[in-house]
Design an enzyme around this catalytic site. Structure first.
Site, PDB file in Angstrom:
ATOM      1  N   GLU A 141      32.422   6.486   5.437  1.00  0.00           N
ATOM      2  CA  GLU A 141      32.274   5.023   5.474  1.00  0.00           C
ATOM      3  C   GLU A 141      31.020   4.566   4.735  1.00  0.00           C
ATOM      4  O   GLU A 141      30.524   3.459   4.958  1.00  0.00           O
ATOM      5  CB  GLU A 141      32.222   4.515   6.932  1.00  0.00           C
ATOM      6  CG  GLU A 141      33.405   4.913   7.797  1.00  0.00           C
ATOM      7  CD  GLU A 141      34.712   4.184   7.461  1.00  0.00           C
ATOM      8  OE1 GLU A 141      34.737   3.441   6.463  1.00  0.00           O
ATOM      9  OE2 GLU A 141      35.696   4.395   8.186  1.00  0.00           O
ATOM     10  N   HIS A 165      28.347   2.395  13.700  1.00  0.00           N
ATOM     11  CA  HIS A 165      29.803   2.310  13.891  1.00  0.00           C
ATOM     12  C   HIS A 165      30.242   3.270  14.989  1.00  0.00           C
ATOM     13  O   HIS A 165      29.844   4.441  14.974  1.00  0.00           O
ATOM     14  CB  HIS A 165      30.500   2.653  12.571  1.00  0.00           C
ATOM     15  CG  HIS A 165      31.961   2.901  12.700  1.00  0.00           C
ATOM     16  ND1 HIS A 165      32.812   2.027  13.338  1.00  0.00           N
ATOM     17  CD2 HIS A 165      32.734   3.940  12.287  1.00  0.00           C
ATOM     18  CE1 HIS A 165      34.047   2.512  13.298  1.00  0.00           C
ATOM     19  NE2 HIS A 165      34.025   3.675  12.676  1.00  0.00           N
TER      20      HIS A 165
HETATM   21  P1  13P Z   1      32.869  10.230   9.173  1.00  0.00           P
HETATM   22  O1  13P Z   1      32.941  11.534   9.940  1.00  0.00           O
HETATM   23  O2  13P Z   1      33.156  10.431   7.718  1.00  0.00           O
HETATM   24  O3  13P Z   1      31.576   9.530   9.444  1.00  0.00           O
HETATM   25  O4  13P Z   1      34.065   9.308   9.690  1.00  0.00           O
HETATM   26  C1  13P Z   1      34.141   8.932  11.029  1.00  0.00           C
HETATM   27  C2  13P Z   1      34.709   7.581  11.197  1.00  0.00           C
HETATM   28  O5  13P Z   1      34.517   6.995  12.246  1.00  0.00           O
HETATM   29  C3  13P Z   1      35.496   6.940  10.105  1.00  0.00           C
HETATM   30  O6  13P Z   1      35.695   5.599  10.362  1.00  0.00           O
HETATM   31 ZN    ZN Z   2      35.557   5.055  12.482  1.00  0.00          ZN
END
Ligand code: 13P
Ligand code: ZN
Length: 302
Positions: A141, A165
């Site tokens: 992301e 997030h």
């Molecule tokens: P990543 O492991 O690449 O951070 O992805 C996790 C995620 O929540 C994607 O929205």
């Molecule tokens: Zn996510």
């Protein structure tokens, strides 16, 4: 990693590791990096990070960059060019979680699960200057994070530094009812408990279901971040932004708690029936008036 691998890693990355060893201080011990790891652990403890779900990034201050610079790799990674340039982030440095990492593990090995990336003088390319020691890459992301940093830096006059997030169950459940309707979502949250309008009088944004890690998700998030410090990704999760780690974790917690209350209330009164004693539009306006908050009045329902 065996001794030979370690030695090769050392040679590859230059002498910065030796500086840490001699001074007995490591990047992991800087305040911002400790706070970064703590937020990841707290989010995992809260149950918001199944598998590799969720990610975190932080825009370093000039002072933090200056203090950390002697630990940077003498040979950083190659520049990676992006499809667009973030001109207002040119030359900035970001601590960011690695793609695929589990947030519960970040504090255990920050140099593996966190990297510091630098944006070039155009804001259109990045490279790793610290961390991601086993060949890790920034979160999938990354684009959404940079979009959020860029917009929130502009609209907050440089104050906003953290983008977080997570995948909280109740927020994802609520998003299935409200869809990508920021007004409806904000109302549901404000009506759940009195704390909500105090924390986010401007409301919470909502972005339609999109492929995780996609350009489409990033560009829709950018639009929402013009107005809102926090945005729900429908059927996916929640993004919160702000000046510091505690503030952002606090905002995320309030939104999750409100969504938890909505789900708990729905279990009591029957799915999606308006509870008899939910906060009313008048209650929400009264709180905003009392505290002189910039309430999004057009979102408030009676
Ligand atoms: P990543 O492991 O690449 O951070 O992805 C996790 C995620 O929540 C994607 O929205
Ligand atoms: Zn996510």
């Amino acid at each position: 990693m065996g001794f030979l691998d370690d030695a090769q890693d050392f040679l590859d990355k230059g002498v910065s590791a030796a500086k840490g060893a001699v001074s007995n201080v490591a990047v992991e011990q800087f305040g911002y990096m400790k706070a970064f790891a703590r937020l990841c652990a707290d989010g995992a403890q809260a149950g918001w990070h199944e598998g590799n779900g969720g990610n975190l990034s932080y825009r370093l201050t000039e002072e933090e960059v200056a203090n950390t610079r002697s630990y940077f790799y003498t040979t950083p990674s190659s520049w990676v060019t992006m499809d667009r340039a973030f001109t207002n982030l040119a030359g900035e440095y970001f601590a960011i979680t690695s793609a695929g990492c589990s947030m519960k593990n970040v504090a255990l090995d920050q140099k593996r699960f966190v990297g510091i990336i630098e944006l070039d003088s155009s804001g259109g390319a990045w490279r790793v200057v610290w961390g991601f020691k086993d060949g890790g890459q920034p979160t999938s992301e990354l684009l959404s994070h940079l979009e959020c940093h860029s917009v929130r830096k502009r609209v907050t006059g440089g104050v906003s530094r953290v983008v977080y997030h997570a995948h909280p169950t109740s927020v994802i459940a609520l998003s299935k009812l409200t869809g990508p309707d920021a007004g409806r979502l904000s109302n549901e949250l404000w009506r759940a408990m009195t704390e909500c309008v105090l924390f986010f009088p401007e409301g919470v944004g909502a972005v339609p279901t999109s492929v995780p890690g996609s350009d489409e998700l990033a560009s829709q998030t950018t639009q929402a971040m013009e107005e809102f410090a926090a945005v729900v990704w429908v059927n996916h999760g929640l993004l919160s932004t702000g000046a510091g780690f505690d503030e952002v974790f606090g905002l995320e917690s309030v939104i999750v708690k409100a969504a938890d209350i909505i789900c708990a209330t729905a279990a009591l009164v029957g799915a999606h029936t308006q509870a008899s004693f939910a906060l009313t539009g008048a209650d929400i306006r009264a709180i905003a008036e009392q505290y002189h908050l910039p309430l999004r009045a057009d979102f408030v329902e009676e």
